[in-house]
Design a protein around this motif. Structure first.
Motif, PDB file in Angstrom:
ATOM      1  N   PHE A  55       0.812  -1.218   0.000  1.00 22.70           N
ATOM      2  CA  PHE A  55       0.000   0.000   0.000  1.00 22.70           C
ATOM      3  C   PHE A  55       0.847   1.270   0.000  1.00 22.70           C
ATOM      4  CE2 PHE A  55      -2.732  -3.285   1.720  1.00 22.70           C
ATOM      5  CZ  PHE A  55      -3.868  -3.114   0.954  1.00 22.70           C
ATOM      6  N   SER A  56       2.073   1.199   0.475  1.00 23.56           N
ATOM      7  CA  SER A  56       2.942   2.381   0.548  1.00 23.56           C
ATOM      8  C   SER A  56       3.738   2.612  -0.733  1.00 23.56           C
ATOM      9  CB  SER A  56       3.917   2.228   1.719  1.00 23.56           C
ATOM     10  OG  SER A  56       4.751   1.098   1.489  1.00 23.56           O
ATOM     11  N   VAL A  57       3.574   1.732  -1.725  1.00 27.87           N
ATOM     12  CA  VAL A  57       4.349   1.807  -2.972  1.00 27.87           C
ATOM     13  C   VAL A  57       3.549   2.548  -4.040  1.00 27.87           C
ATOM     14  CG1 VAL A  57       5.397   0.451  -4.827  1.00 27.87           C
ATOM     15  CG2 VAL A  57       5.599  -0.311  -2.451  1.00 27.87           C
ATOM     16  N   ASN A  58       4.221   3.443  -4.759  1.00 26.16           N
ATOM     17  CA  ASN A  58       3.618   4.144  -5.885  1.00 26.16           C
ATOM     18  C   ASN A  58       3.889   3.354  -7.155  1.00 26.16           C
ATOM     19  OD1 ASN A  58       2.722   6.721  -4.576  1.00 26.16           O
ATOM     20  ND2 ASN A  58       4.882   6.738  -4.013  1.00 26.16           N
ATOM     21  N   TRP A  59       2.830   3.099  -7.912  1.00 31.99           N
ATOM     22  CA  TRP A  59       2.981   2.340  -9.153  1.00 31.99           C
ATOM     23  C   TRP A  59       1.920   2.779 -10.147  1.00 31.99           C
ATOM     24  CZ3 TRP A  59      -0.647  -1.549 -10.683  1.00 31.99           C
ATOM     25  CH2 TRP A  59      -1.643  -1.833  -9.738  1.00 31.99           C
ATOM     26  N   VAL A  60       2.009   2.274 -11.375  1.00 36.68           N
ATOM     27  CA  VAL A  60       1.100   2.720 -12.428  1.00 36.68           C
ATOM     28  C   VAL A  60       0.714   1.537 -13.321  1.00 36.68           C
ATOM     29  CG1 VAL A  60       3.020   3.437 -13.911  1.00 36.68           C
ATOM     30  CG2 VAL A  60       0.779   4.416 -14.281  1.00 36.68           C
ATOM     31  N   ALA A  61      -0.548   1.542 -13.744  1.00 36.54           N
ATOM     32  CA  ALA A  61      -1.046   0.577 -14.734  1.00 36.54           C
ATOM     33  C   ALA A  61      -1.526   1.385 -15.935  1.00 36.54           C
ATOM     34  CB  ALA A  61      -2.186  -0.256 -14.153  1.00 36.54           C
ATOM     35  N   PHE A  62      -1.312   0.849 -17.127  1.00 39.14           N
ATOM     36  CA  PHE A  62      -1.709   1.579 -18.330  1.00 39.14           C
ATOM     37  C   PHE A  62      -2.196   0.597 -19.386  1.00 39.14           C
ATOM     38  CE2 PHE A  62       2.573   0.242 -19.147  1.00 39.14           C
ATOM     39  CZ  PHE A  62       2.609  -0.036 -20.502  1.00 39.14           C
ATOM     40  N   GLY A  63      -2.980   1.108 -20.324  1.00 38.45           N
ATOM     41  CA  GLY A  63      -3.442   0.276 -21.428  1.00 38.45           C
ATOM     42  C   GLY A  63      -4.221   1.094 -22.437  1.00 38.45           C
TER      43      GLY A  63
END
Length: 195
Positions: A55-63
């Motif tokens: 929960f403390s990690v910044n991440w990204v999903a794209f499509g």
């Protein structure tokens, strides 16, 4: 491979980036502008999705969620095509809708970094080299996601790009033809020969 001389359906002889190839292009763009670890920039809808980050990690999903091509294409014959036999190019413009979702405690900041970073011409140069141009970054929306009974901050934004796609087909040159001009009273034969 079929050509115009063999009859039947003709497949293109040139590739165009779609699917994983297009994901790779946008992966590099998002990772390069945001500086998020490349393992945390993830294409949507993977056959074997990786584990959800903490929960403390910044991440990204794209499509890519939509491709809207021009209704009519441009067709150009090249008499000096492959092997001197002639080819035909068919081109059209496409609008690509890229949905980018940022997750984590700094999701809004990373979305803003990406949106503003796309305005810098140097950041668009890599996309331009692939024939992809920025049209607009649309409004962002905060849409928290529920994972394991906890809310994770999520910020979505759609980015619209435009590109021209071209495919080449093996359409051979017309060397000669016999046709008739029918004006309802008489038929005039016309012979056409390519010098």
């Amino acid at each position: 491979m079929a050509t115009s001389a063999t009859g039947g359906y003709i497949a293109p002889t040139t590739p165009v980036a779609y699917d994983n190839e297009l994901d790779d292009i946008f992966h590099g763009c998002i990772q390069g502008i945001t500086a998020i670890d490349k393992k945390l920039v993830r294409p949507r809808w993977q056959p074997e999705p990786p584990n959800q980050p903490d929960f403390s990690v910044n991440w990204v999903a794209f499509g890519i969620t939509g491709i809207d091509g021009d209704r009519f294409s441009y067709h150009r014959h090249n008499p000096n095509g492959a092997g001197g036999l002639g080819t035909s190019d068919v081109e059209r413009d496409e609008r690509l809708k890229l949905l980018v979702s940022f997750y984590g405690p700094l999701a809004a900041g990373y979305q803003a970094r990406f949106a503003l970073g796309l305005q810098l011409s140097q950041n668009r140069d890599e996309l331009s080299a692939q024939g992809i141009k920025l049209v607009e970054v649309q409004e962002s929306f905060t849409l928290p996601a529920l994972f394991k009974e906890k809310w994770v901050k999520r910020v979505d934004s759609a980015v619209i790009f435009r590109r021209r796609v071209a495919r080449t087909y093996a359409i051979e040159n017309v060397e000669s033809a016999t046709v008739g001009l029918d004006n309802e009273h008489y038929i005039t034969p016309i012979n056409i020969t390519n010098p």
